[in-house]
Write a protein that holds these residues in place. Structure first.
Motif, PDB file in Angstrom:
ATOM      1  N   ILE A 264     -45.441   0.823 -85.871  1.00  0.00           N
ATOM      2  CA  ILE A 264     -46.285   0.955 -87.062  1.00  0.00           C
ATOM      3  C   ILE A 264     -46.079   2.341 -87.675  1.00  0.00           C
ATOM      4  O   ILE A 264     -45.923   2.466 -88.895  1.00  0.00           O
ATOM      5  N   THR A 265     -46.025   3.346 -86.844  1.00  0.00           N
ATOM      6  CA  THR A 265     -45.801   4.708 -87.329  1.00  0.00           C
ATOM      7  C   THR A 265     -44.429   4.815 -87.992  1.00  0.00           C
ATOM      8  O   THR A 265     -44.283   5.431 -89.051  1.00  0.00           O
ATOM      9  N   PHE A 266     -43.419   4.196 -87.388  1.00  0.00           N
ATOM     10  CA  PHE A 266     -42.060   4.194 -87.938  1.00  0.00           C
ATOM     11  C   PHE A 266     -42.042   3.530 -89.314  1.00  0.00           C
ATOM     12  O   PHE A 266     -41.439   4.040 -90.256  1.00  0.00           O
ATOM     13  N   ILE A 267     -42.713   2.397 -89.449  1.00  0.00           N
ATOM     14  CA  ILE A 267     -42.771   1.674 -90.727  1.00  0.00           C
ATOM     15  C   ILE A 267     -43.464   2.535 -91.779  1.00  0.00           C
ATOM     16  O   ILE A 267     -42.976   2.665 -92.909  1.00  0.00           O
ATOM     17  N   VAL A 268     -44.606   3.123 -91.410  1.00  0.00           N
ATOM     18  CA  VAL A 268     -45.340   3.970 -92.354  1.00  0.00           C
ATOM     19  C   VAL A 268     -44.483   5.175 -92.750  1.00  0.00           C
ATOM     20  O   VAL A 268     -44.408   5.544 -93.928  1.00  0.00           O
ATOM     21  N   ARG A 269     -43.807   5.790 -91.784  1.00  0.00           N
ATOM     22  CA  ARG A 269     -42.973   6.958 -92.066  1.00  0.00           C
ATOM     23  C   ARG A 269     -41.865   6.621 -93.055  1.00  0.00           C
ATOM     24  O   ARG A 269     -41.553   7.395 -93.951  1.00  0.00           O
TER      25      ARG A 269
ATOM     26  N   ALA B 234     -48.778   4.739 -98.986  1.00  0.00           N
ATOM     27  CA  ALA B 234     -49.773   5.746 -99.351  1.00  0.00           C
ATOM     28  C   ALA B 234     -50.322   5.478-100.742  1.00  0.00           C
ATOM     29  O   ALA B 234     -51.530   5.622-100.981  1.00  0.00           O
ATOM     30  N   ASP B 235     -49.452   5.056-101.655  1.00  0.00           N
ATOM     31  CA  ASP B 235     -49.907   4.722-103.008  1.00  0.00           C
ATOM     32  C   ASP B 235     -50.866   3.540-102.970  1.00  0.00           C
ATOM     33  O   ASP B 235     -51.910   3.552-103.632  1.00  0.00           O
ATOM     34  N   LEU B 236     -50.531   2.518-102.185  1.00  0.00           N
ATOM     35  CA  LEU B 236     -51.432   1.363-102.031  1.00  0.00           C
ATOM     36  C   LEU B 236     -52.775   1.792-101.444  1.00  0.00           C
ATOM     37  O   LEU B 236     -53.830   1.368-101.910  1.00  0.00           O
ATOM     38  N   TYR B 237     -52.725   2.634-100.424  1.00  0.00           N
ATOM     39  CA  TYR B 237     -53.940   3.108 -99.774  1.00  0.00           C
ATOM     40  C   TYR B 237     -54.799   3.875-100.773  1.00  0.00           C
ATOM     41  O   TYR B 237     -56.007   3.649-100.881  1.00  0.00           O
TER      42      TYR B 237
ATOM     43  N   VAL C  37     -53.512   0.957 -88.953  1.00  0.00           N
ATOM     44  CA  VAL C  37     -52.647   1.110 -90.127  1.00  0.00           C
ATOM     45  C   VAL C  37     -53.289   2.064 -91.132  1.00  0.00           C
ATOM     46  O   VAL C  37     -52.615   2.943 -91.682  1.00  0.00           O
ATOM     47  N   THR C  38     -54.591   1.927 -91.352  1.00  0.00           N
ATOM     48  CA  THR C  38     -55.292   2.786 -92.304  1.00  0.00           C
ATOM     49  C   THR C  38     -55.203   4.246 -91.882  1.00  0.00           C
ATOM     50  O   THR C  38     -54.938   5.130 -92.698  1.00  0.00           O
TER      51      THR C  38
ATOM     52  N   ALA D 172     -53.310   6.920 -94.086  1.00  0.00           N
ATOM     53  CA  ALA D 172     -54.104   8.066 -94.555  1.00  0.00           C
ATOM     54  C   ALA D 172     -53.446   9.372 -94.125  1.00  0.00           C
ATOM     55  O   ALA D 172     -53.383  10.333 -94.896  1.00  0.00           O
ATOM     56  N   ALA D 173     -52.943   9.420 -92.915  1.00  0.00           N
ATOM     57  CA  ALA D 173     -52.261  10.617 -92.436  1.00  0.00           C
ATOM     58  C   ALA D 173     -51.005  10.877 -93.259  1.00  0.00           C
ATOM     59  O   ALA D 173     -50.721  12.020 -93.632  1.00  0.00           O
ATOM     60  N   ALA D 174     -50.260   9.809 -93.566  1.00  0.00           N
ATOM     61  CA  ALA D 174     -49.051   9.969 -94.376  1.00  0.00           C
ATOM     62  C   ALA D 174     -49.405  10.424 -95.784  1.00  0.00           C
ATOM     63  O   ALA D 174     -48.739  11.289 -96.355  1.00  0.00           O
ATOM     64  N   ALA D 175     -50.478   9.881 -96.353  1.00  0.00           N
ATOM     65  CA  ALA D 175     -50.913  10.275 -97.697  1.00  0.00           C
ATOM     66  C   ALA D 175     -51.344  11.730 -97.705  1.00  0.00           C
ATOM     67  O   ALA D 175     -51.032  12.485 -98.628  1.00  0.00           O
ATOM     68  N   LYS D 176     -52.041  12.147 -96.672  1.00  0.00           N
ATOM     69  CA  LYS D 176     -52.495  13.537 -96.574  1.00  0.00           C
ATOM     70  C   LYS D 176     -51.299  14.480 -96.457  1.00  0.00           C
ATOM     71  O   LYS D 176     -51.252  15.515 -97.124  1.00  0.00           O
ATOM     72  N   LEU D 177     -50.329  14.121 -95.630  1.00  0.00           N
ATOM     73  CA  LEU D 177     -49.137  14.951 -95.483  1.00  0.00           C
ATOM     74  C   LEU D 177     -48.371  15.063 -96.788  1.00  0.00           C
ATOM     75  O   LEU D 177     -47.870  16.120 -97.144  1.00  0.00           O
ATOM     76  N   THR D 178     -48.293  13.947 -97.521  1.00  0.00           N
ATOM     77  CA  THR D 178     -47.590  13.943 -98.809  1.00  0.00           C
ATOM     78  C   THR D 178     -48.304  14.840 -99.799  1.00  0.00           C
ATOM     79  O   THR D 178     -47.680  15.590-100.534  1.00  0.00           O
ATOM     80  N   SER D 179     -49.653  14.813 -99.807  1.00  0.00           N
ATOM     81  CA  SER D 179     -50.419  15.615-100.767  1.00  0.00           C
ATOM     82  C   SER D 179     -50.404  17.097-100.399  1.00  0.00           C
ATOM     83  O   SER D 179     -50.664  17.940-101.244  1.00  0.00           O
ATOM     84  N   LEU D 180     -50.068  17.442 -99.173  1.00  0.00           N
ATOM     85  CA  LEU D 180     -50.026  18.839 -98.755  1.00  0.00           C
ATOM     86  C   LEU D 180     -48.698  19.516 -99.053  1.00  0.00           C
ATOM     87  O   LEU D 180     -48.574  20.732 -98.898  1.00  0.00           O
TER      88      LEU D 180
END
Length: 144
Positions: free
Chosen positions: A31-36, A43-46, A125-126, A130-138
Motif C-alpha cells: 500500500i505504501t509502495f502504491i501511494v508512493r 493526494a489530490d483525490l484525498y 490508506v487514508t 495524508a502523509a504523502a499529501a503532507k510531504l508534498t505540501s512541505l
C-alpha cells in the motif's frame, strides 16, 4: 520449527486460457509502495475528498481518473503477485480486461479479509495518502 515456516498466506488463483496467476492480499509495504508511486493522484483525490470537492458517483469519478487508472491497476496487480517491480512489464502485457478485473477483485477481497474490513483498510490508506499529501505540501517552492 519457526512459525514463519508453517505460515500459510491466503491466496487465490486467476485463470485465463492455459495460464494461471496466484494473487495475494496487499500488505502495508504494498500500500505504501502504491501511494508512493501514485501520490500525486491519490493526494489530490484525498484533498478533494476532505474539502468536499469530490462530487459525482463512483463511476463518474472513475471515468475522470481513467488516464491514471491503468498504471495504478497494473501496480496493484503486480503487488498482489508479489512482484511490484514488474508493474510496467505487466502493464505492457495488455492482459484482457476481464482478467485484470478478476485479479483486482481477488486482491481486494484478500486485502479486506486480512485487514479486517473496508473501514480498517481505508484508515490505513487514508493515513498513507495524508502523509504523502503532507510531504508534498512541505516541499519548498521555486520562489522560496
Amino acid at each position: 520449527m519457526s512459525q514463519l515456516e508453517t505460515l500459510i498466506i491466503p491466496s487465490e488463483t486467476v485463470s485465463f486460457g492455459k495460464n494461471t496467476l496466484t494473487v495475494y492480499g496487499l500488505s502495508l509495504p504494498h500500500i505504501t509502495f502504491i501511494v508512493r508511486h501514485h501520490h500525486t493522484v491519490l493526494a489530490d483525490l484525498y484533498t478533494q475528498a476532505i474539502e468536499g470537492k469530490l462530487a459525482g458517483s463512483a463511476e463518474e469519478i472513475a471515468v475522470a481518473l481513467m488516464d491514471d487508472f491503468a498504471p495504478i491497476a497494473s501496480l496493484v496487480i503486480a503487488c498482489g503477485l508479489g512482484e511490484p517491480e514488474n508493474a510496467a512489464k505487466l502493464g505492457k502485457l495488455n492482459l484482457p480486461l476481464a482478467v485484470q478485473i478478476d485479479a483486482l477483485e481477488k486482491i481486494m477481497r484478500l486485502t479486506l479479509e486480512a485487514e479486517g474490513g473496508v473501514g480498517k483498510l481505508m484508515e490505513i490508506v487514508t493515513r498513507a495518502v495524508a502523509a504523502a499529501a503532507k510531504l508534498t505540501s512541505l516541499r519548498p517552492s521555486i520562489t522560496g
